[in-house]
Design a protein around this motif. Structure first.
Motif, PDB file in Angstrom:
ATOM      1  N   ARG A 179       0.847  -1.199   0.000  1.00  0.00           N
ATOM      2  CA  ARG A 179       0.000   0.000   0.000  1.00  0.00           C
ATOM      3  C   ARG A 179       0.875   1.238   0.000  1.00  0.00           C
ATOM      4  O   ARG A 179       2.102   1.158   0.151  1.00  0.00           O
ATOM      5  N   GLN A 180       0.242   2.389  -0.155  1.00  0.00           N
ATOM      6  CA  GLN A 180       0.978   3.649  -0.132  1.00  0.00           C
ATOM      7  C   GLN A 180       1.347   4.037   1.303  1.00  0.00           C
ATOM      8  O   GLN A 180       0.716   3.598   2.264  1.00  0.00           O
ATOM      9  N   THR A 218       1.322   6.122   4.566  1.00  0.00           N
ATOM     10  CA  THR A 218       0.235   6.895   5.165  1.00  0.00           C
ATOM     11  C   THR A 218       0.747   8.223   5.724  1.00  0.00           C
ATOM     12  O   THR A 218       1.951   8.415   5.918  1.00  0.00           O
ATOM     13  N   PRO A 261      -3.667   7.571   2.999  1.00  0.00           N
ATOM     14  CA  PRO A 261      -2.439   7.753   2.215  1.00  0.00           C
ATOM     15  C   PRO A 261      -1.989   9.203   2.267  1.00  0.00           C
ATOM     16  O   PRO A 261      -2.803  10.117   2.141  1.00  0.00           O
ATOM     17  N   VAL A 301      -7.068   3.530   2.403  1.00  0.00           N
ATOM     18  CA  VAL A 301      -6.255   2.444   1.861  1.00  0.00           C
ATOM     19  C   VAL A 301      -7.157   1.294   1.432  1.00  0.00           C
ATOM     20  O   VAL A 301      -8.042   0.868   2.174  1.00  0.00           O
ATOM     21  N   ARG A 303       5.030   5.402  -2.621  1.00  0.00           N
ATOM     22  CA  ARG A 303       5.134   3.950  -2.409  1.00  0.00           C
ATOM     23  C   ARG A 303       6.590   3.577  -2.710  1.00  0.00           C
ATOM     24  O   ARG A 303       7.134   4.001  -3.720  1.00  0.00           O
TER      25      ARG A 303
END
Length: 284
Positions: free
Chosen positions: A79-80, A82, A107, A186, A266
């Motif tokens: 995931r990206q 946060t 994110p 997310v 990311r």
């Protein structure tokens, strides 16, 4: 003497074998439980177009399509990053503060390329591992079916280049109208075939790739490439060419085409080589 020598060599053997052990952690690295979840991309093949401007002689056209495959596996965040994770970098003095407060679980958005690179450098120091922004090619292979070709028109008219400009403007306007600028939690945009969340969503992700101008001379078959690293590539629902120091893509920061809705991060984790493992083991 022989027995003593064997005892001394055992740690070196263990260190050198670490890259071949799945999930092995570097000595001295952060607790693996505190690290973001990673996806190892083992295989991927896509139809890809080189980024940037492509000229045949003096005529702007689309770069040729080519089928590319993964040369070697790599690991990328599921995931990206946060806003809360980025905030810890700010608290540690490794990153500049965001312009506006953000929900810690969302994110992170509103970061420029320098912010993203600073976060990667800080996170590398924190974990004792090597984290970096992906290249455009790596991001595209990881995106797989979520990768979108950025060619909007096949018009290339040396006699009337305005035809291409008008066609690009119309296509970009239509594409930009479909983008919802509101950041989403997310996982909102689902996962791709590799299990990566929100690839191609409305938070574009900085890559480490620079803007390129390709020129092909049809008379001599000579090719040249000029690199402009004041502009970097961001990837999301389409490829975007962004000025590196702008945080807000809506403030005139997009160097080419329709700007992305949001800019985020990311990271890719590089696998350490034997020499780096040895240096880490002995504390260098």
């Amino acid at each position: 003497m022989f027995a003593k020598g064997k005892t001394t060599l055992l740690p070196l053997v263990a260190v050198l074998s670490l890259p071949f052990v799945a999930g092995a952690a570097l000595p001295g690295a952060s607790d693996p439980a505190s690290l973001p979840e990673l996806v190892r991309i083992e295989e991927s093949t896509i139809t890809y177009r080189l980024p940037g401007e492509y000229l045949v002689g003096r005529t702007a056209t689309n770069a040729p399509l080519e089928k590319i495959s993964l040369a070697r596996p790599f690991e990328i965040m599921r995931r990206q990053v946060t806003a809360g994770e980025y905030g810890r970098c700010v608290e540690a003095g490794g990153c500049l503060a965001l312009d506006t407060p953000q929900d810690a679980g969302m994110p992170v958005v509103g970061v420029n390329w320098y912010d993203a690179a600073a976060y990667a450098a800080w996170f590398s120091r924190e974990t004792g591992e090597t984290w970096r922004l992906p290249t455009d090619r790596e991001w595209s292979l990881a995106a797989g079916s979520r990768y979108r070709d950025d060619a909007l028109t096949d018009i290339a008219d040396a006699q009337d280049p305005s035809r291409r400009w008008i066609a690009l403007y119309e296509a970009e306007t239509a594409r930009g109208a479909d983008i919802d600028p509101t950041p989403r939690p997310v996982g909102h945009f689902g996962s791709n075939e590799h299990g990566l969340f929100d690839m191609g969503g409305n938070v574009w992700e900085w890559t480490d790739s620079c803007y390129l101008r390709h020129r092909f001379d049809p008379v001599t078959d000579a090719e040249s490439v000029v690199e402009n690293c004041g502009i970097r590539i961001a990837q999301g629902s389409h490829r975007a060419y962004m000025t590196t120091f702008f945080r807000d893509p809506k403030a005139g920061a997009c160097s080419v085409g329709i700007p992305p809705a949001n800019l985020g991060i990311r990271l890719v984790r590089d696998e350490p080589g034997a020499l780096q493992l040895l240096k880490t083991w002995i504390g260098l």
